[in-house]
Enzyme design. Structure first.
Site, PDB file in Angstrom:
ATOM      1  N   TYR A   1       0.823  -1.224   0.000  1.00 17.36           N
ATOM      2  CA  TYR A   1       0.000   0.000   0.000  1.00 17.36           C
ATOM      3  C   TYR A   1       0.854   1.269   0.000  1.00 17.36           C
ATOM      4  CZ  TYR A   1      -4.055  -2.931   0.240  1.00 17.36           C
ATOM      5  OH  TYR A   1      -5.006  -3.872  -0.079  1.00 17.36           O
TER       6      TYR A   1
ATOM      7  N   ARG B   1       1.374   1.850  -3.618  1.00 20.92           N
ATOM      8  CA  ARG B   1       0.153   2.379  -4.271  1.00 20.92           C
ATOM      9  C   ARG B   1      -0.098   3.824  -3.832  1.00 20.92           C
ATOM     10  NH1 ARG B   1      -4.773  -1.404  -3.707  1.00 20.92           N
ATOM     11  NH2 ARG B   1      -5.600   0.033  -5.284  1.00 20.92           N
TER      12      ARG B   1
ATOM     13  N   HIS C   1     -14.539   0.867  -0.526  1.00 18.04           N
ATOM     14  CA  HIS C   1     -13.415  -0.041  -0.259  1.00 18.04           C
ATOM     15  C   HIS C   1     -12.297   0.656   0.499  1.00 18.04           C
ATOM     16  CE1 HIS C   1     -14.657  -2.955  -3.736  1.00 18.04           C
ATOM     17  NE2 HIS C   1     -15.471  -2.999  -2.697  1.00 18.04           N
TER      18      HIS C   1
ATOM     19  N   GLN D   1     -15.248   2.278  -5.805  1.00 19.68           N
ATOM     20  CA  GLN D   1     -14.492   1.140  -5.284  1.00 19.68           C
ATOM     21  C   GLN D   1     -13.013   1.539  -5.179  1.00 19.68           C
ATOM     22  OE1 GLN D   1     -16.050  -2.843  -7.164  1.00 19.68           O
ATOM     23  NE2 GLN D   1     -16.357  -1.213  -8.667  1.00 19.68           N
ATOM     24  N   ASN D   2     -12.675   2.662  -5.780  1.00 15.89           N
ATOM     25  CA  ASN D   2     -11.281   3.090  -5.831  1.00 15.89           C
ATOM     26  C   ASN D   2     -10.837   3.660  -4.492  1.00 15.89           C
ATOM     27  OD1 ASN D   2     -11.404   2.346  -8.508  1.00 15.89           O
ATOM     28  ND2 ASN D   2     -11.679   4.435  -9.268  1.00 15.89           N
TER      29      ASN D   2
ATOM     30  N   GLY E   1     -16.044   2.061 -15.422  1.00 17.12           N
ATOM     31  CA  GLY E   1     -14.698   1.512 -15.246  1.00 17.12           C
ATOM     32  C   GLY E   1     -14.582   0.416 -14.218  1.00 17.12           C
ATOM     33  N   THR E   2     -15.583  -0.493 -14.201  1.00 21.26           N
ATOM     34  CA  THR E   2     -15.464  -1.625 -13.279  1.00 21.26           C
ATOM     35  C   THR E   2     -15.842  -2.906 -14.001  1.00 21.26           C
ATOM     36  OG1 THR E   2     -16.173  -2.573 -11.153  1.00 21.26           O
ATOM     37  CG2 THR E   2     -17.794  -1.234 -12.337  1.00 21.26           C
ATOM     38  N   SER E   3     -15.150  -3.989 -13.620  1.00 23.02           N
ATOM     39  CA  SER E   3     -15.347  -5.282 -14.298  1.00 23.02           C
ATOM     40  C   SER E   3     -16.617  -5.984 -13.833  1.00 23.02           C
ATOM     41  CB  SER E   3     -14.139  -6.187 -14.020  1.00 23.02           C
ATOM     42  OG  SER E   3     -14.006  -6.385 -12.615  1.00 23.02           O
TER      43      SER E   3
ATOM     44  N   CYS F   1      -4.412   5.022  20.853  1.00 23.11           N
ATOM     45  CA  CYS F   1      -4.194   4.020  21.915  1.00 23.11           C
ATOM     46  C   CYS F   1      -2.734   3.609  22.039  1.00 23.11           C
ATOM     47  CB  CYS F   1      -5.055   2.784  21.665  1.00 23.11           C
ATOM     48  SG  CYS F   1      -4.473   1.732  20.313  1.00 23.11           S
TER      49      CYS F   1
HETATM   50  N1  APR Z   1     -11.534   3.488 -19.407  1.00 24.81           N
HETATM   51  C1  APR Z   1     -12.652   2.834 -19.000  1.00 24.81           C
HETATM   52  N2  APR Z   1     -12.644   1.577 -18.483  1.00 24.81           N
HETATM   53  C2  APR Z   1     -11.444   0.982 -18.369  1.00 24.81           C
HETATM   54  C3  APR Z   1     -10.239   1.599 -18.771  1.00 24.81           C
HETATM   55  C4  APR Z   1     -10.322   2.907 -19.303  1.00 24.81           C
HETATM   56  N3  APR Z   1      -9.230   3.569 -19.713  1.00 24.81           N
HETATM   57  N4  APR Z   1      -9.214   0.726 -18.540  1.00 24.81           N
HETATM   58  C5  APR Z   1      -9.772  -0.382 -18.004  1.00 24.81           C
HETATM   59  N5  APR Z   1     -11.108  -0.238 -17.924  1.00 24.81           N
HETATM   60  C6  APR Z   1     -12.086  -1.188 -17.395  1.00 24.81           C
HETATM   61  C7  APR Z   1     -11.757  -2.637 -17.710  1.00 24.81           C
HETATM   62  O1  APR Z   1     -12.335  -3.021 -18.963  1.00 24.81           O
HETATM   63  C8  APR Z   1     -12.423  -3.361 -16.533  1.00 24.81           C
HETATM   64  O2  APR Z   1     -13.778  -3.671 -16.839  1.00 24.81           O
HETATM   65  O3  APR Z   1     -12.053  -1.082 -15.986  1.00 24.81           O
HETATM   66  C9  APR Z   1     -12.386  -2.336 -15.397  1.00 24.81           C
HETATM   67  C10 APR Z   1     -11.351  -2.652 -14.335  1.00 24.81           C
HETATM   68  O4  APR Z   1     -11.750  -3.852 -13.706  1.00 24.81           O
HETATM   69  P1  APR Z   1     -10.935  -4.359 -12.425  1.00 24.81           P
HETATM   70  O5  APR Z   1      -9.483  -4.326 -12.739  1.00 24.81           O
HETATM   71  O6  APR Z   1     -11.575  -5.628 -12.004  1.00 24.81           O
HETATM   72  O7  APR Z   1     -11.184  -3.216 -11.337  1.00 24.81           O
HETATM   73  P2  APR Z   1     -12.465  -2.999 -10.431  1.00 24.81           P
HETATM   74  O8  APR Z   1     -13.713  -3.410 -11.171  1.00 24.81           O
HETATM   75  O9  APR Z   1     -12.415  -1.620  -9.909  1.00 24.81           O
HETATM   76  O10 APR Z   1     -12.218  -4.037  -9.224  1.00 24.81           O
HETATM   77  C11 APR Z   1     -13.175  -4.040  -8.195  1.00 24.81           C
HETATM   78  O11 APR Z   1     -11.777  -5.545  -6.926  1.00 24.81           O
HETATM   79  O12 APR Z   1      -9.666  -6.133  -6.282  1.00 24.81           O
HETATM   80  C12 APR Z   1     -10.822  -5.526  -5.864  1.00 24.81           C
HETATM   81  O13 APR Z   1     -11.013  -3.897  -4.207  1.00 24.81           O
HETATM   82  C13 APR Z   1     -10.569  -4.102  -5.505  1.00 24.81           C
HETATM   83  O14 APR Z   1     -11.994  -2.197  -5.833  1.00 24.81           O
HETATM   84  C14 APR Z   1     -11.421  -3.321  -6.485  1.00 24.81           C
HETATM   85  C15 APR Z   1     -12.480  -4.327  -6.886  1.00 24.81           C
END
Ligand code: APR
Length: 236
Positions: free
Chosen positions: A54, A57, A107, A89-90, A173-175, A137
């Site tokens: 961390y 990061r 998160h 989630q960031n 921007g999340t998977s 503490c």
């Molecule tokens: N613009 C838009 N989307 C993007 C870009 C971009 N430039 N680059 C990547 N992505 C998308 C990818 O296609 C993917 O769907 O962002 C997503 C990233 O997915 P992950 O890497 O799984 O990240 P995230 O969804 O935030 O993960 C969720 O998992 O590990 C834990 O706590 C951690 O908060 C995190 C959580």
């Protein structure tokens, strides 16, 4: 024109600021074993390794700058007559540094530290180490204020309250791989709330969204925000 928008973001929002993602080909979880650096068990086994992960990061985050997507969301949130709830989630602070406020970090945050002994929270120093004493503490039980796998995300009540008041749910921007964040789109659908996915490519939950735009966040997020502004000014 939606008036109460809930926007969930993930690592893709900050990818173009240089902060990497988790599950893309060069993502963090292809470089590190998440069980060693993002679980309570990993921290118990080797707190110095976890603090080192961390600290790296946190250093990356300090060097990064908000991108056009962060700025577009901050500008949207500042628009009069709109209630925009930014759920992320960031763990970076790029939305705040773009001018956003009341960002809900489900998160946790790299900028915060937590005492595993007494629960005290404070602004994290640039680098943390296992022996750092808690300011409250004095025990050496400090950890990053990050929600690890197997732990309960923060602020879920506030997130659900905002979601069920919303007239639009947007995911950026999340998977869609990690719950409960990944389940919010389904909750919105069941509540009859329109849903929009803005992502580089279709996510695991893409079929659940009623609308979608695909491309880099720095392109599609400002374009979407501009479209909303245009809709606001369009003759009704
Ligand atoms: N613009 C838009 N989307 C993007 C870009 C971009 N430039 N680059 C990547 N992505 C998308 C990818 O296609 C993917 O769907 O962002 C997503 C990233 O997915 P992950 O890497 O799984 O990240 P995230 O969804 O935030 O993960 C969720 O998992 O590990 C834990 O706590 C951690 O908060 C995190 C959580």
């Amino acid at each position: 024109m939606p008036k109460r928008i809930v926007i969930l973001s993930g690592a893709g929002l900050s990818a173009e600021s240089g902060l990497g993602t988790f599950r893309d080909t060069d993502g963090l979880w292809t470089q590190y074993d998440l069980s060693e650096v993002a679980t309570p068990e990993g921290f118990a086994a080797d707190p110095a390794k976890v603090h080192g992960f961390y600290n790296a990061r946190r250093a990356n985050c300090l060097e990064a700058l908000p991108n056009a997507a962060h700025h577009a969301l901050a500008a949207l949130q500042a628009r009069a007559g709109l209630e925009v709830t930014l759920v992320t989630q960031n763990v970076d602070d790029l939305l705040e540094r773009a001018g956003a406020h009341d960002v809900i970090h489900m998160h946790g945050q790299l900028t915060r530290a937590l005492c595993a002994g007494c629960g005290h929270r404070w602004d994290a120093p640039r680098t943390m180490a296992p022996e750092d004493p808690c300011p409250a503490c004095n025990r050496s039980a400090t950890r990053p204020d990050i929600v690890w796998f197997g732990e309960i995300p923060y602020h879920m009540d506030a997130i659900e309250d905002a979601l069920f008041r919303a007239d639009l749910f947007v995911s950026i921007g999340t998977s869609g791989e990690v719950y409960p964040a990944a389940g919010l789109v389904q909750e919105a659908r069941v509540a009859g709330i329109p849903t929009l996915e803005l992502n580089l490519e279709p996510s695991s939950g893409s079929a659940l969204f009623s609308d979608a735009r695909y491309g880099p966040a720095t392109d599609i997020v400002p374009a979407w925000v501009a479209e909303l502004s245009g809709a606001d000014r369009a003759p009704s």
